[in-house]
Design an enzyme around this catalytic site. Structure first.
Site, PDB file in Angstrom:
ATOM      1  N   ASP A 135       0.874  -1.177   0.000  1.00 14.80           N
ATOM      2  CA  ASP A 135       0.000   0.000   0.000  1.00 14.80           C
ATOM      3  C   ASP A 135       0.907   1.221   0.000  1.00 14.80           C
ATOM      4  O   ASP A 135       1.053   1.907   1.007  1.00 14.80           O
ATOM      5  CB  ASP A 135      -0.915  -0.012   1.236  1.00 14.80           C
ATOM      6  CG  ASP A 135      -1.827   1.208   1.264  1.00 14.80           C
ATOM      7  OD1 ASP A 135      -1.902   1.927   0.250  1.00 14.80           O
ATOM      8  OD2 ASP A 135      -2.470   1.444   2.308  1.00 14.80           O
TER       9      ASP A 135
HETATM   10  C1  LIG Z   1      -1.316   5.216   1.692  1.00 16.10           C
HETATM   11  S1  LIG Z   1       0.099   5.273   2.694  1.00 16.10           S
HETATM   12  C2  LIG Z   1       0.083   3.694   3.480  1.00 16.10           C
HETATM   13  C3  LIG Z   1      -1.052   3.549   4.437  1.00 16.10           C
HETATM   14  C4  LIG Z   1      -0.913   2.394   5.383  1.00 16.10           C
HETATM   15  N1  LIG Z   1      -1.392   1.160   4.772  1.00 16.10           N
HETATM   16  C5  LIG Z   1      -1.671   2.661   6.658  1.00 16.10           C
HETATM   17  O1  LIG Z   1      -2.396   1.770   7.116  1.00 16.10           O
HETATM   18  O2  LIG Z   1      -1.547   3.756   7.215  1.00 16.10           O
HETATM   19  C6  LIG Z   1       1.403   5.061   1.532  1.00 16.10           C
HETATM   20  C7  LIG Z   1       2.785   5.112   2.168  1.00 16.10           C
HETATM   21  O3  LIG Z   1       3.735   4.520   1.273  1.00 16.10           O
HETATM   22  C8  LIG Z   1       4.902   5.325   1.238  1.00 16.10           C
HETATM   23  N2  LIG Z   1       5.567   5.045  -0.058  1.00 16.10           N
HETATM   24  C9  LIG Z   1       5.293   5.574  -1.281  1.00 16.10           C
HETATM   25  N3  LIG Z   1       6.043   4.999  -2.221  1.00 16.10           N
HETATM   26  C10 LIG Z   1       6.822   4.084  -1.607  1.00 16.10           C
HETATM   27  C11 LIG Z   1       7.793   3.151  -2.057  1.00 16.10           C
HETATM   28  N4  LIG Z   1       8.101   3.061  -3.350  1.00 16.10           N
HETATM   29  N5  LIG Z   1       8.405   2.361  -1.142  1.00 16.10           N
HETATM   30  C12 LIG Z   1       8.074   2.444   0.180  1.00 16.10           C
HETATM   31  N6  LIG Z   1       7.156   3.324   0.681  1.00 16.10           N
HETATM   32  C13 LIG Z   1       6.521   4.110  -0.211  1.00 16.10           C
HETATM   33  C14 LIG Z   1       4.382   6.729   1.417  1.00 16.10           C
HETATM   34  O4  LIG Z   1       5.407   7.592   1.866  1.00 16.10           O
HETATM   35  C15 LIG Z   1       3.270   6.509   2.445  1.00 16.10           C
HETATM   36  O5  LIG Z   1       3.764   6.596   3.758  1.00 16.10           O
END
Ligand SMILES: C[S@@+](CC[C@H](N)C(=O)[O-])C[C@H]1O[C@@H](n2cnc3c(N)ncnc32)[C@H](O)[C@@H]1O
Length: 215
Positions: A135
């Site tokens: 996610d």
């Molecule tokens: C929608 S949030 C996740 C929500 C989480 N499932 C929750 O329950 O709160 C997406 C997260 O993924 C991170 N993110 C984005 N691209 C990423 C990547 N390529 N690798 C790791 N983290 C990433 C963002 O910074 C963000 O913190």
């Protein structure tokens, strides 16, 4: 009145953590809503669908810490031995460590790796995790970071599959229905289970989706 709690710049843009006037904690990236702590049912379903699908959920990898709801839902299961969380934004981790966001990081089963989930998964030994939960973005059709399109590609899904133990599962969150993602998961895992999740976004009904393949 909406109050900004923290702001950070990263190579991918601007992150803002704010308290909305309805009391909700909200994360935004480059002005785009990412999530809040009001409607977290789909983040939690990502965890529960995984726990149901996996034969023995001992060691799992989560891509994207966010506000921690998926990880918290996993940790509620006492079968979980270790959760490795890959989070690309160091400030998202710092905000949780400092208490700006309610923390799950003091649970000894949690290990946070600051980095791109693609690299973190690629570096795992083969057949070393029982589940991978992704996610990291709004889904393949509404990307916050364009580079994340590779996460929904067959190539990366194949990499994920090689890292799963027998009886394991890959589960992917998306803010919209994606026939391409369903086909990609189906081609790599044989079948793709699609779960639509009705959500209420500040009074607006929406459907989010969870795509799952089992090894
Ligand atoms: C929608 S949030 C996740 C929500 C989480 N499932 C929750 O329950 O709160 C997406 C997260 O993924 C991170 N993110 C984005 N691209 C990423 C990547 N390529 N690798 C790791 N983290 C990433 C963002 O910074 C963000 O913190």
């Amino acid at each position: 009145m909406t109050v900004e709690l923290a702001r950070a710049l990263s190579p991918r843009g601007e992150l803002v953590l704010r308290r909305r006037d309805d009391g909700a904690l909200e994360l935004r990236v480059n002005g785009v809503f990412v999530m809040d702590d009001r409607e977290t049912s789909s983040e939690e379903l990502l965890a529960s669908a995984t726990l149901e699908a996996v034969r023995r959920p001992d060691r799992v990898l989560v891509g994207g810490l966010g506000l921690g709801y998926t990880v918290r839902a996993l940790l509620a299961d006492s079968r979980l031995g270790q959760v490795v969380v890959a989070e690309i934004e160091p400030d998202v981790v710092s905000w949780m460590r400092s208490g700006l966001v309610p923390s799950i990081l003091d649970d000894p089963r949690v290990e946070v790796v600051v980095g791109d989930v693609r690299a973190v998964v690629t570096d795992l030994p083969d057949a070393s995790v029982d589940a991978i939960l992704l996610d990291v973005d709004n889904g393949p059709d509404f990307l916050v970071y364009n580079e994340n399109s590779a996460i929904y590609s067959s190539d990366f899904l194949i990499t994920c599959r090689t890292k799963l133990r027998a009886g394991g599962a890959l589960t992917v969150w998306s803010s919209s229905a994606s026939a391409a993602l369903e086909a990609a998961v189906g081609s790599v895992f044989g079948t793709c289970d699609v779960k639509p999740v009705p959500v209420d976004l500040q009074g607006r009904p929406e459907l989010y989706y969870v795509y799952q393949g089992s090894s």
